[in-house]
Design a protein around this motif. Structure first.
Motif, PDB file in Angstrom:
ATOM      1  N   UNK A  11       0.850  -1.280  -0.061  1.00 32.04           N
ATOM      2  CA  UNK A  11      -0.307   0.068  -0.093  1.00 32.04           C
ATOM      3  C   UNK A  11       0.912   1.255   0.047  1.00 32.04           C
ATOM      4  N   UNK A  12       0.486   2.404  -0.850  1.00 35.77           N
ATOM      5  CA  UNK A  12       1.304   3.620  -0.657  1.00 35.77           C
ATOM      6  C   UNK A  12       1.034   4.245   0.382  1.00 35.77           C
ATOM      7  N   UNK A  13       1.914   5.029   0.791  1.00 30.26           N
ATOM      8  CA  UNK A  13       2.178   5.921   1.996  1.00 30.26           C
ATOM      9  C   UNK A  13       1.175   7.265   1.658  1.00 30.26           C
ATOM     10  N   UNK A  14       0.861   7.635   2.554  1.00 27.01           N
ATOM     11  CA  UNK A  14      -0.076   8.911   2.777  1.00 27.01           C
ATOM     12  C   UNK A  14       0.556  10.210   2.934  1.00 27.01           C
ATOM     13  N   UNK A  15       0.489  11.279   2.059  1.00 25.69           N
ATOM     14  CA  UNK A  15       1.228  12.246   2.190  1.00 25.69           C
ATOM     15  C   UNK A  15       0.181  13.104   3.084  1.00 25.69           C
ATOM     16  N   UNK A  16       0.379  13.249   4.497  1.00 23.00           N
ATOM     17  CA  UNK A  16      -0.612  13.716   5.480  1.00 23.00           C
ATOM     18  C   UNK A  16       0.210  14.191   6.774  1.00 23.00           C
ATOM     19  N   UNK A  17      -0.234  15.335   6.819  1.00 24.42           N
ATOM     20  CA  UNK A  17       0.896  16.071   8.067  1.00 24.42           C
ATOM     21  C   UNK A  17       0.298  15.570   9.252  1.00 24.42           C
ATOM     22  N   UNK A  18       1.268  15.224  10.390  1.00 20.70           N
ATOM     23  CA  UNK A  18       0.917  14.627  11.535  1.00 20.70           C
ATOM     24  C   UNK A  18       0.889  15.890  12.602  1.00 20.70           C
ATOM     25  N   UNK A  24       5.174  14.595   7.251  1.00 22.01           N
ATOM     26  CA  UNK A  24       4.190  14.496   6.353  1.00 22.01           C
ATOM     27  C   UNK A  24       4.011  13.295   5.700  1.00 22.01           C
ATOM     28  N   UNK A  25       4.167  12.353   6.352  1.00 19.37           N
ATOM     29  CA  UNK A  25       4.204  10.884   5.724  1.00 19.37           C
ATOM     30  C   UNK A  25       3.356  10.025   6.897  1.00 19.37           C
ATOM     31  N   UNK A  26       2.336   9.100   6.404  1.00 20.06           N
ATOM     32  CA  UNK A  26       1.848   8.306   7.261  1.00 20.06           C
ATOM     33  C   UNK A  26       1.545   6.961   6.351  1.00 20.06           C
ATOM     34  N   UNK A  27       1.118   5.875   7.237  1.00 18.57           N
ATOM     35  CA  UNK A  27       0.912   4.557   6.766  1.00 18.57           C
ATOM     36  C   UNK A  27      -0.244   3.913   7.248  1.00 18.57           C
ATOM     37  N   UNK A  28      -0.878   3.051   6.438  1.00 20.48           N
ATOM     38  CA  UNK A  28      -1.719   2.170   7.018  1.00 20.48           C
ATOM     39  C   UNK A  28      -1.274   1.051   7.889  1.00 20.48           C
ATOM     40  N   UNK A  29      -0.210   0.865   7.874  1.00 26.82           N
ATOM     41  CA  UNK A  29       0.515  -0.615   8.318  1.00 26.82           C
ATOM     42  C   UNK A  29      -0.062  -1.635   7.595  1.00 26.82           C
ATOM     43  N   UNK A  30      -0.587  -2.488   8.371  1.00 32.07           N
ATOM     44  CA  UNK A  30      -1.325  -3.793   7.903  1.00 32.07           C
ATOM     45  C   UNK A  30      -2.557  -3.639   7.217  1.00 32.07           C
ATOM     46  N   UNK A  31      -3.048  -2.321   7.656  1.00 29.76           N
ATOM     47  CA  UNK A  31      -4.399  -2.038   7.316  1.00 29.76           C
ATOM     48  C   UNK A  31      -5.435  -2.417   8.462  1.00 29.76           C
ATOM     49  N   UNK A  32      -5.884  -1.498   9.034  1.00 33.89           N
ATOM     50  CA  UNK A  32      -6.801  -1.880  10.045  1.00 33.89           C
ATOM     51  C   UNK A  32      -8.014  -0.794   9.947  1.00 33.89           C
TER      52      UNK A  32
END
Length: 195
Positions: A11-18, A24-32
């Protein structure tokens, strides 16, 4: 016609500010997903984690929705964290627009391409298919897949779409014969996506 396929490897990373560390990078990891019932109404969130500080955030998928308004199979998928449903929601352009994030596909895809026949007749037609909406510039993808310089791609490739504008939908192109006998070298069977 040679078939090329652009495939997702993760899955791609998200360009999303914490909100905590301003990364500016987030992940869904294994997806939950997280499903919360409030009387007869449901909230469904996709959980994302900052890659720098590990802070978990929730992206609303459904807010205060009635149970009957959600397909039973889809609801089951939310409860069991179905990986295909996680991917479908993450790749949904409406969710990205609503929550103001873009997808970072760097290192998250590969090109599967059979080698071009060196002794075959030129020109060679290639059909590119996308299993997921990975945005790539055709000139970079073709240069990567055929082992050509980008200038040579612009000189030898005939295509109905702009080679310099990103696309995430299938297209076909024609490779014309080069200066050397036999044309361009064939691409490796599978190359990671970095263009």
């Amino acid at each position: 016609m040679l078939p090329w396929v652009v495939r997702r490897t993760r899955l791609p990373l998200l360009s999303l500010r914490c909100v905590d560390c301003r990364s500016e990078s987030a992940t869904t990891g294994n997806g939950r997903f997280r499903v919360n019932a409030n009387g007869k109404l449901l909230d469904v969130w996709l959980l994302v984690r900052c890659v720098s500080c590990d802070r978990t955030s929730k992206l609303p998928v459904h807010e205060r929705a009635t149970v009957r308004s959600i397909d039973p199979q889809e609801l089951h998928g939310y409860h069991v964290n179905d990986p295909d449903l996680v991917a479908a929601r993450l790749l949904d352009p409406l969710l990205a627009r609503r929550h103001h994030f873009a997808l970072d596909w760097t290192g998250a895809w590969r090109l599967d391409a059979p080698p071009a026949p060196l002794d075959g007749a030129w020109p060679v037609r290639v059909e590119v298919a996308f299993e997921d909406p990975v945005p790539v510039r055709p000139e970079r993808l073709i240069a990567h897949g055929l082992g050509l310089s980008r200038n040579e791609v612009l000189r030898r490739i005939k295509c109905d779409i702009s080679l310099r504008r990103p696309t995430s939908t299938g297209f076909t192109f024609t490779v014309t014969a080069g200066d050397q006998p036999g044309g361009p070298p064939g691409p490796p069977g599978s190359t990671p996506g970095t263009c």
